[in-house]
Scaffold this motif. Structure first.
Motif, PDB file in Angstrom:
ATOM      1  N   ASP A 170     -13.112  -2.787   3.100  1.00  0.00           N
ATOM      2  CA  ASP A 170     -12.115  -2.797   2.186  1.00  0.00           C
ATOM      3  C   ASP A 170     -10.628  -3.181   2.902  1.00  0.00           C
ATOM      4  O   ASP A 170      -9.501  -3.000   2.203  1.00  0.00           O
ATOM      5  CB  ASP A 170     -11.799  -1.387   1.752  1.00  0.00           C
ATOM      6  CG  ASP A 170     -12.836  -1.045   0.642  1.00  0.00           C
ATOM      7  OD1 ASP A 170     -13.308  -1.754  -0.164  1.00  0.00           O
ATOM      8  OD2 ASP A 170     -13.075   0.428   0.495  1.00  0.00           O
TER       9      ASP A 170
ATOM     10  N   SER B 194       0.832  -1.454  -0.125  1.00  0.00           N
ATOM     11  CA  SER B 194      -0.021   0.081  -0.027  1.00  0.00           C
ATOM     12  C   SER B 194       0.837   1.247  -0.011  1.00  0.00           C
ATOM     13  O   SER B 194       2.050   1.276   0.461  1.00  0.00           O
ATOM     14  CB  SER B 194      -0.919   0.297   1.116  1.00  0.00           C
ATOM     15  OG  SER B 194       0.046   0.379   2.418  1.00  0.00           O
TER      16      SER B 194
ATOM     17  N   ASP C 141      -0.729  -3.895   3.476  1.00  0.00           N
ATOM     18  CA  ASP C 141      -0.572  -2.732   4.421  1.00  0.00           C
ATOM     19  C   ASP C 141       0.215  -2.855   5.448  1.00  0.00           C
ATOM     20  O   ASP C 141       0.611  -1.802   6.197  1.00  0.00           O
ATOM     21  CB  ASP C 141      -2.047  -2.063   4.872  1.00  0.00           C
ATOM     22  CG  ASP C 141      -2.195  -0.959   5.339  1.00  0.00           C
ATOM     23  OD1 ASP C 141      -1.458  -0.102   4.461  1.00  0.00           O
ATOM     24  OD2 ASP C 141      -2.475  -0.613   6.272  1.00  0.00           O
TER      25      ASP C 141
ATOM     26  N   TRP D 216      -6.058  -5.406  -4.236  1.00  0.00           N
ATOM     27  CA  TRP D 216      -5.649  -5.647  -3.045  1.00  0.00           C
ATOM     28  C   TRP D 216      -4.046  -5.311  -2.740  1.00  0.00           C
ATOM     29  O   TRP D 216      -3.131  -5.778  -3.578  1.00  0.00           O
ATOM     30  CB  TRP D 216      -6.001  -6.871  -2.448  1.00  0.00           C
ATOM     31  CG  TRP D 216      -7.118  -7.287  -2.333  1.00  0.00           C
ATOM     32  CD1 TRP D 216      -8.022  -7.717  -3.158  1.00  0.00           C
ATOM     33  CD2 TRP D 216      -7.982  -6.855  -1.100  1.00  0.00           C
ATOM     34  NE1 TRP D 216      -9.307  -7.842  -2.449  1.00  0.00           N
ATOM     35  CE2 TRP D 216      -9.363  -7.407  -1.173  1.00  0.00           C
ATOM     36  CE3 TRP D 216      -7.571  -6.247   0.141  1.00  0.00           C
ATOM     37  CZ2 TRP D 216     -10.395  -7.264  -0.323  1.00  0.00           C
ATOM     38  CZ3 TRP D 216      -8.627  -6.074   0.919  1.00  0.00           C
ATOM     39  CH2 TRP D 216     -10.004  -6.639   0.962  1.00  0.00           C
ATOM     40  N   LYS D 217      -3.603  -4.821  -1.725  1.00  0.00           N
ATOM     41  CA  LYS D 217      -2.335  -4.263  -1.432  1.00  0.00           C
ATOM     42  C   LYS D 217      -1.831  -4.723   0.003  1.00  0.00           C
ATOM     43  O   LYS D 217      -2.780  -4.607   0.784  1.00  0.00           O
ATOM     44  CB  LYS D 217      -1.910  -2.890  -1.657  1.00  0.00           C
ATOM     45  CG  LYS D 217      -2.131  -2.296  -2.995  1.00  0.00           C
ATOM     46  CD  LYS D 217      -1.331  -2.803  -3.949  1.00  0.00           C
ATOM     47  CE  LYS D 217      -1.614  -2.283  -5.280  1.00  0.00           C
ATOM     48  NZ  LYS D 217      -0.519  -2.744  -6.405  1.00  0.00           N
TER      49      LYS D 217
ATOM     50  N   ARG E 214      -8.020  -2.872   0.167  1.00  0.00           N
ATOM     51  CA  ARG E 214      -8.472  -3.012  -1.276  1.00  0.00           C
ATOM     52  C   ARG E 214      -8.253  -1.470  -1.769  1.00  0.00           C
ATOM     53  O   ARG E 214      -8.869  -0.669  -1.066  1.00  0.00           O
ATOM     54  CB  ARG E 214      -9.884  -3.366  -1.266  1.00  0.00           C
ATOM     55  CG  ARG E 214     -10.135  -3.445  -2.936  1.00  0.00           C
ATOM     56  CD  ARG E 214     -11.815  -3.794  -2.891  1.00  0.00           C
ATOM     57  NE  ARG E 214     -12.525  -4.239  -1.816  1.00  0.00           N
ATOM     58  CZ  ARG E 214     -13.178  -5.372  -1.690  1.00  0.00           C
ATOM     59  NH1 ARG E 214     -13.250  -6.436  -2.344  1.00  0.00           N
ATOM     60  NH2 ARG E 214     -13.772  -5.663  -0.359  1.00  0.00           N
ATOM     61  N   ARG E 215      -7.378  -1.358  -2.915  1.00  0.00           N
ATOM     62  CA  ARG E 215      -7.556   0.060  -3.417  1.00  0.00           C
ATOM     63  C   ARG E 215      -8.043  -0.173  -5.048  1.00  0.00           C
ATOM     64  O   ARG E 215      -8.401  -1.213  -5.565  1.00  0.00           O
ATOM     65  CB  ARG E 215      -6.139   0.259  -3.682  1.00  0.00           C
ATOM     66  CG  ARG E 215      -5.392   0.525  -2.044  1.00  0.00           C
ATOM     67  CD  ARG E 215      -4.280   0.934  -2.242  1.00  0.00           C
ATOM     68  NE  ARG E 215      -3.921   2.288  -2.688  1.00  0.00           N
ATOM     69  CZ  ARG E 215      -4.223   3.469  -2.587  1.00  0.00           C
ATOM     70  NH1 ARG E 215      -4.705   3.793  -1.615  1.00  0.00           N
ATOM     71  NH2 ARG E 215      -3.953   4.502  -3.256  1.00  0.00           N
TER      72      ARG E 215
ATOM     73  N   GLU F 283      -6.629  -0.170  -7.768  1.00  0.00           N
ATOM     74  CA  GLU F 283      -5.572  -0.976  -8.445  1.00  0.00           C
ATOM     75  C   GLU F 283      -5.561  -2.501  -7.695  1.00  0.00           C
ATOM     76  O   GLU F 283      -4.543  -3.255  -7.863  1.00  0.00           O
ATOM     77  CB  GLU F 283      -4.314  -0.432  -8.601  1.00  0.00           C
ATOM     78  CG  GLU F 283      -3.566  -0.249  -7.323  1.00  0.00           C
ATOM     79  CD  GLU F 283      -3.745   0.927  -6.542  1.00  0.00           C
ATOM     80  OE1 GLU F 283      -3.053   1.458  -5.552  1.00  0.00           O
ATOM     81  OE2 GLU F 283      -4.711   1.811  -7.021  1.00  0.00           O
TER      82      GLU F 283
END
Length: 157
Positions: free
Chosen positions: A102, A54, A133, A130-131, A125-126, A128
């Motif tokens: 998210d 993220s 964090d 899932w990232k 969730r972004r 682009e």
């Protein structure tokens, strides 16, 4: 002349796009965590692993690098994905995600050189996908949270 320059610019951009594959997009938090462990089995590490994190976690890495400045110390001294300086990963298991809006958590368990490891990934969730964090070590005598390690002053540790 301008048309030639424009065509050359477009061709150069196309070549760069082909040379640098797009970062994978994950619509499943578990798939992302499974993906981060692939290099530890196949030896093919991504050029930019930060694409999987993220923006807030990337910022913490960058801030840590800036704080440590010219010191010769490594930012962490270990790889948080394997909870060690080296790796020999066996028995990897990744749980189904617990999703709340998210945010999601996924746990990865494995052995590294025979030592049991348990890492909890917090994902966001972004647009682009899932990232990652944050990552938290749940096993062993010295639990840690990546965001806290990165936020710490390396000169005080």
């Amino acid at each position: 002349m301008r048309v030639t320059a424009l065509v050359l610019s477009v061709l150069a951009a196309m070549a760069a796009a082909e040379a640098a594959p797009a970062a994978p997009v994950f619509d499943d938090p578990r798939g992302l965590v499974e993906y981060v462990y692939l290099p530890y089995t196949n030896g093919t590490f991504p050029e930019d692993a930060f694409e999987l994190y993220s923006p807030s976690l990337v910022q913490l890495w960058q801030d840590m690098e800036q704080r440590r400045g010219a010191t010769a110390t490594a930012p962490l001294g270990f790889d948080p994905l394997v909870n060690g300086q080296d790796f020999d990963i066996d028995d990897l298991a990744v749980t189904d995600p617990a999703i709340r809006g998210d945010w999601a958590t996924v746990t990865a368990t494995f052995t590294n050189f025979g030592v049991p490891q348990e890492l909890r990934f917090t994902l966001v969730r972004r647009a682009e996908g899932w990232k990652i964090d944050d990552i938290e070590s749940l096993a062993g005598d010295e639990p840690w949270r990546l965001s806290e390690l990165l936020a710490a002053d390396p000169l005080l540790n």
